[in-house]
Design a protein around this motif. Structure first.
Motif, PDB file in Angstrom:
ATOM      1  N   GLY A 108      46.411  38.655  41.323  1.00  0.00           N
ATOM      2  CA  GLY A 108      44.973  38.608  41.072  1.00  0.00           C
ATOM      3  C   GLY A 108      44.289  37.468  41.810  1.00  0.00           C
ATOM      4  O   GLY A 108      43.218  37.656  42.405  1.00  0.00           O
ATOM      5  N   GLU A 109      44.896  36.291  41.788  1.00  0.00           N
ATOM      6  CA  GLU A 109      44.331  35.136  42.506  1.00  0.00           C
ATOM      7  C   GLU A 109      44.257  35.402  44.007  1.00  0.00           C
ATOM      8  O   GLU A 109      43.273  35.060  44.660  1.00  0.00           O
ATOM      9  CB  GLU A 109      45.169  33.886  42.248  1.00  0.00           C
ATOM     10  CG  GLU A 109      44.998  33.291  40.883  1.00  0.00           C
ATOM     11  CD  GLU A 109      43.714  32.498  40.750  1.00  0.00           C
ATOM     12  OE1 GLU A 109      43.210  31.960  41.753  1.00  0.00           O
ATOM     13  OE2 GLU A 109      43.207  32.430  39.610  1.00  0.00           O
ATOM     14  N   CYS A 110      45.295  36.003  44.547  1.00  0.00           N
ATOM     15  CA  CYS A 110      45.310  36.275  45.991  1.00  0.00           C
ATOM     16  C   CYS A 110      44.285  37.333  46.364  1.00  0.00           C
ATOM     17  O   CYS A 110      43.640  37.236  47.414  1.00  0.00           O
ATOM     18  CB  CYS A 110      46.715  36.673  46.438  1.00  0.00           C
ATOM     19  SG  CYS A 110      47.860  35.267  46.451  1.00  0.00           S
ATOM     20  N   GLU A 111      44.119  38.328  45.515  1.00  0.00           N
ATOM     21  CA  GLU A 111      43.094  39.338  45.784  1.00  0.00           C
ATOM     22  C   GLU A 111      41.708  38.703  45.765  1.00  0.00           C
ATOM     23  O   GLU A 111      40.886  38.989  46.644  1.00  0.00           O
ATOM     24  CB  GLU A 111      43.194  40.467  44.753  1.00  0.00           C
ATOM     25  CG  GLU A 111      44.388  41.360  44.990  1.00  0.00           C
ATOM     26  CD  GLU A 111      44.562  42.436  43.944  1.00  0.00           C
ATOM     27  OE1 GLU A 111      45.146  43.480  44.290  1.00  0.00           O
ATOM     28  OE2 GLU A 111      44.141  42.244  42.768  1.00  0.00           O
ATOM     29  N   GLN A 112      41.445  37.843  44.811  1.00  0.00           N
ATOM     30  CA  GLN A 112      40.140  37.176  44.733  1.00  0.00           C
ATOM     31  C   GLN A 112      39.875  36.317  45.961  1.00  0.00           C
ATOM     32  O   GLN A 112      38.727  36.116  46.341  1.00  0.00           O
ATOM     33  CB  GLN A 112      40.062  36.303  43.478  1.00  0.00           C
ATOM     34  CG  GLN A 112      39.941  37.072  42.202  1.00  0.00           C
ATOM     35  CD  GLN A 112      39.928  36.176  40.981  1.00  0.00           C
ATOM     36  OE1 GLN A 112      39.918  34.956  41.069  1.00  0.00           O
ATOM     37  NE2 GLN A 112      39.939  36.794  39.809  1.00  0.00           N
ATOM     38  N   ARG A 113      40.924  35.818  46.587  1.00  0.00           N
ATOM     39  CA  ARG A 113      40.773  34.958  47.759  1.00  0.00           C
ATOM     40  C   ARG A 113      40.743  35.753  49.067  1.00  0.00           C
ATOM     41  O   ARG A 113      40.705  35.172  50.152  1.00  0.00           O
ATOM     42  CB  ARG A 113      41.896  33.920  47.779  1.00  0.00           C
ATOM     43  CG  ARG A 113      41.786  32.968  46.594  1.00  0.00           C
ATOM     44  CD  ARG A 113      43.004  32.112  46.430  1.00  0.00           C
ATOM     45  NE  ARG A 113      43.016  31.504  45.113  1.00  0.00           N
ATOM     46  CZ  ARG A 113      43.277  30.244  44.861  1.00  0.00           C
ATOM     47  NH1 ARG A 113      43.570  29.427  45.865  1.00  0.00           N
ATOM     48  NH2 ARG A 113      43.275  29.784  43.634  1.00  0.00           N
ATOM     49  N   GLY A 114      40.786  37.074  48.965  1.00  0.00           N
ATOM     50  CA  GLY A 114      40.626  37.915  50.143  1.00  0.00           C
ATOM     51  C   GLY A 114      41.896  38.253  50.901  1.00  0.00           C
ATOM     52  O   GLY A 114      41.839  38.835  51.982  1.00  0.00           O
ATOM     53  N   GLY A 167      44.195  44.241  46.914  1.00  0.00           N
ATOM     54  CA  GLY A 167      42.829  44.737  47.058  1.00  0.00           C
ATOM     55  C   GLY A 167      42.766  45.994  47.896  1.00  0.00           C
ATOM     56  O   GLY A 167      43.492  46.955  47.650  1.00  0.00           O
TER      57      GLY A 167
END
Length: 174
Positions: A108-114, A167
């Motif tokens: 989730g954190e990596c998806e939020q960071r693009g 993502g």
């Protein structure tokens, strides 16, 4: 008991060193041969965080259970949307959901960071089956194997590569 996930901090370094050292000394999940000290682990944590990658800690009942972070997969610019995950769980706290909670939060954190791709590079160790199962449960698939890529404990050691889209993955441009 439930698992609490939070950002890791420098105060966690003694726990991180305590968990990682046996993985280096007795296992082949890490290809290091000498466990890094707290100062080196602090340098690594700083590098991860300053690079814009997440570094997480898990607690169960207020006790440090493990840690996970994402970091650069490779340094060349075309890889900038790909990350490699690392997860280590205290042997006394395994099979309580900390690994799954950490990996889901890390994704989730990596998806939020693009970021768009996450890779797991799993060393040939007794924990390989558990690590493979954890990654499969979180949507990773096996994409390759590097036979005999390392040499540790007097034997050649394989690495299994697993990958998961993050993502939009490859379905759109970043």
């Amino acid at each position: 008991m439930s698992v609490t996930i939070r950002p890791a901090t420098p105060a966690d370094l003694p726990h991180i060193v305590r968990i990682y050292a046996p993985a280096v000394l007795t296992g082949s999940s890490s290809f290091e041969t000498e466990p890094p000290d707290e100062m080196e682990m602090a340098r690594r944590m700083k590098y991860v965080l300053e690079g814009g990658y997440p570094y997480l800690a898990a607690e169960i009942g207020g006790r440090f259970a493990g840690y996970a972070y994402a970091s650069v997969y490779r340094t060349r610019p075309a890889y900038r949307f790909s990350v490699e995950d690392s997860i280590y769980i205290d042997p006394d706290m395994q099979r309580r959901g900390a690994g799954h909670a950490l990996l889901k939060a890390l994704i989730g954190e990596c998806e939020q960071r693009g970021f768009r791709q996450m890779l797991a590079v799993i060393g040939d160790s007794p924990n390989q089956a558990a690590s493979v199962g954890l990654h499969e449960a979180c949507g990773f698939g096996v994409v390759g194997q590097l036979p005999g890529i390392g040499y540790k404990f007097g034997r050649w050691v394989d690495t299994l590569l697993m990958q998961r889209e993050l993502g939009e993955g490859m379905r759109s441009n970043p």
